[in-house]
Design an enzyme around this catalytic site. Structure first.
Site, PDB file in Angstrom:
ATOM      1  N   GLY A  10       0.722  -1.425  -0.198  1.00  0.00           N
ATOM      2  CA  GLY A  10       0.086  -0.036  -0.164  1.00  0.00           C
ATOM      3  C   GLY A  10       0.913   1.260  -0.034  1.00  0.00           C
ATOM      4  CG  ASN A  35      -7.034   0.226  -1.446  1.00  0.00           C
ATOM      5  OD1 ASN A  35      -7.385   0.203  -2.599  1.00  0.00           O
ATOM      6  ND2 ASN A  35      -6.994   1.194  -0.480  1.00  0.00           N
ATOM      7  CB  SER A 125      -5.889   7.486  12.172  1.00  0.00           C
ATOM      8  OG  SER A 125      -6.826   8.572  11.715  1.00  0.00           O
ATOM      9  CE1 TYR A 150      -9.181   4.010   8.850  1.00  0.00           C
ATOM     10  CE2 TYR A 150      -9.702   6.074   9.316  1.00  0.00           C
ATOM     11  CZ  TYR A 150      -8.915   5.242   9.151  1.00  0.00           C
ATOM     12  OH  TYR A 150      -7.339   5.540   9.115  1.00  0.00           O
ATOM     13  CE  LYS A 154      -6.328   2.972  11.128  1.00  0.00           C
ATOM     14  NZ  LYS A 154      -5.238   1.850  11.154  1.00  0.00           N
ATOM     15  CE1 TYR A 178       1.114   5.964  10.914  1.00  0.00           C
ATOM     16  CE2 TYR A 178      -0.293   5.770   8.983  1.00  0.00           C
ATOM     17  CZ  TYR A 178       0.934   5.206   9.981  1.00  0.00           C
ATOM     18  OH  TYR A 178       1.038   4.015   9.770  1.00  0.00           O
ATOM     19  CG  LEU A 201      -7.288  18.442  -0.677  1.00  0.00           C
ATOM     20  CD1 LEU A 201      -8.299  18.776  -1.363  1.00  0.00           C
ATOM     21  CD2 LEU A 201      -6.636  19.478   0.405  1.00  0.00           C
ATOM     22  CG  ASP A 299     -14.993  17.349   6.187  1.00  0.00           C
ATOM     23  OD1 ASP A 299     -14.512  16.286   6.421  1.00  0.00           O
ATOM     24  OD2 ASP A 299     -15.167  17.853   4.775  1.00  0.00           O
TER      25      ASP A 299
END
Length: 338
Positions: A10, A35, A125, A150, A154, A178, A201, A299
């Site tokens: 990945g 993926n 994350s 998701y 984490k 991250y 993005l 967001d």
């Protein structure tokens, strides 16, 4: 010095394999290619001069995980990337995410427990912080209720590792949270290969720049930020990969203060969506076709890292600028479309 890298073909995994091989580690990759592309193996070999060992199977198959660890009994460390990562898909199909992201983690930790000692690096994350109360975000910031399955995987993944380390001191683990990885290897041999429409993005920007996408949508310009667009911390993937090697070496050399540690990985600088677009226009010389549209649900306004702990305790620091990372992403886009 054999290291297992799950999901090693990945985006972040492949760059980490390169850095591990550059440091003299022997790498075994397990990837089910759901993926990723087998061609990435050639890219890794072209950069490092060495092809890692590769085994293709699905880590959700517990028997195959057990067989793998019996076959590779000399593995001393695991860097665990293999996971599903699309927020929207996780909302639509939560059980897939819980099975893939948590079941697999449990199977691997069970094998490490049998080994009687190993070093484990977890791909976590900054989503665990949600909309943090203060900027920049330190590792002491509270973990907020997850916005998606998701994100929850984490959080729960970290809890599983922490609980395991508590009762199995022979397992040493570091969770790396991250921020936003972008860019590609400067060689142009490996980079981000999003399947279908990009969820992030920067690949959407480069695909729009090259003409693959007609227009980039900027979701909202009425946020309480300087230019009204969301702010994130964009880190070059090669810097991020090097942090994994630093974390692994910390555990292997016994420098960890606890057998479960957490580090934020970012640049410490927040960049708005419009600043990222301006960076692309600067390094590419292209005007980007974009339009402002309504906000996207879920967001957060802003998120950027306090990197003091990673800098001082881990001895790692991000070196590349936003322009550096964006330039490498653009060069990679041109290579894969040529």
């Amino acid at each position: 010095m054999k290291i297992l890298v799950t999901g090693g073909l990945g985006f972040i995994g492949s760059h980490t394999v390169v850095e591990l091989q550059n440091e003299g580690f022997e790498v075994v990759i397990v990837d089910n290619l759901s993926n990723s592309s087998i061609d990435v193996l050639n890219g890794i070999e072209a950069i490092t001069g060495k092809k890692p060992i590769f085994e293709e199977f699905d880590l959700r198959d517990k028997a195959k995980v057990q067989d793998f660890f019996q076959k590779h009994s000399d593995i001393i460390g695991v860097i665990h990337f293999a996971a599903s990562k699309a927020v929207g898909e996780s909302v639509q199909n939560p059980l897939l995410y819980y099975e893939n992201n948590l079941g697999v983690l449990v199977y691997i930790l069970q094998e490490l427990k049998k080994k009687g000692g190993a070093s484990f690096i977890f791909s976590s994350s900054c989503t665990v912080y949600g909309q943090a109360d203060e900027m920049p975000i330190t590792e002491a910031a509270p973990v907020k209720p997850a916005e998606s399955p998701y994100g929850n995987t984490k959080q729960v993944g970290e809890e599983i590792i922490r609980d395991t380390c508590k009762v199995h001191p022979e397992i040493k683990a570091i969770a790396l949270r991250y921020f936003n990885p972008i860019g590609a290897h400067p060689s142009g041999k490996i980079g981000e290969l999003p399947i279908g429409v990009p969820q992030n993005l920067v690949p959407f920007i480069t695909q729009t720049g090259i003409g693959l996408r007609e227009q980039l949508s900027v979701f909202g310009d009425d946020y309480p930020t300087e230019d009204g667009t969301c702010i994130r911390d964009y880190i070059h993937v090669v810097d991020l990969a090097k942090a994994h090697v630093a974390a692994l070496q910390r555990l292997l050399e016994g420098k960890n203060e606890d057998n479960y540690e957490v580090f934020n990985l970012g640049t410490g600088t927040g960049s708005s969506v419009l600043e990222v677009i301006q960076s692309f226009e600067r390094v590419s010389g292209e005007k980007l076709n974009y339009k402002i549209v309504d906000r996207r649900p879920g967001d957060i306004i802003q998120a950027y890292a306090d990197t003091k702990k990673a800098n001082e305790v881990l001895g790692w620091k991000a070196k590349s600028s936003l322009d550096d990372a964006m330039k490498s992403a653009w060069e990679w886009e041109k290579i894969i479309r040529s």
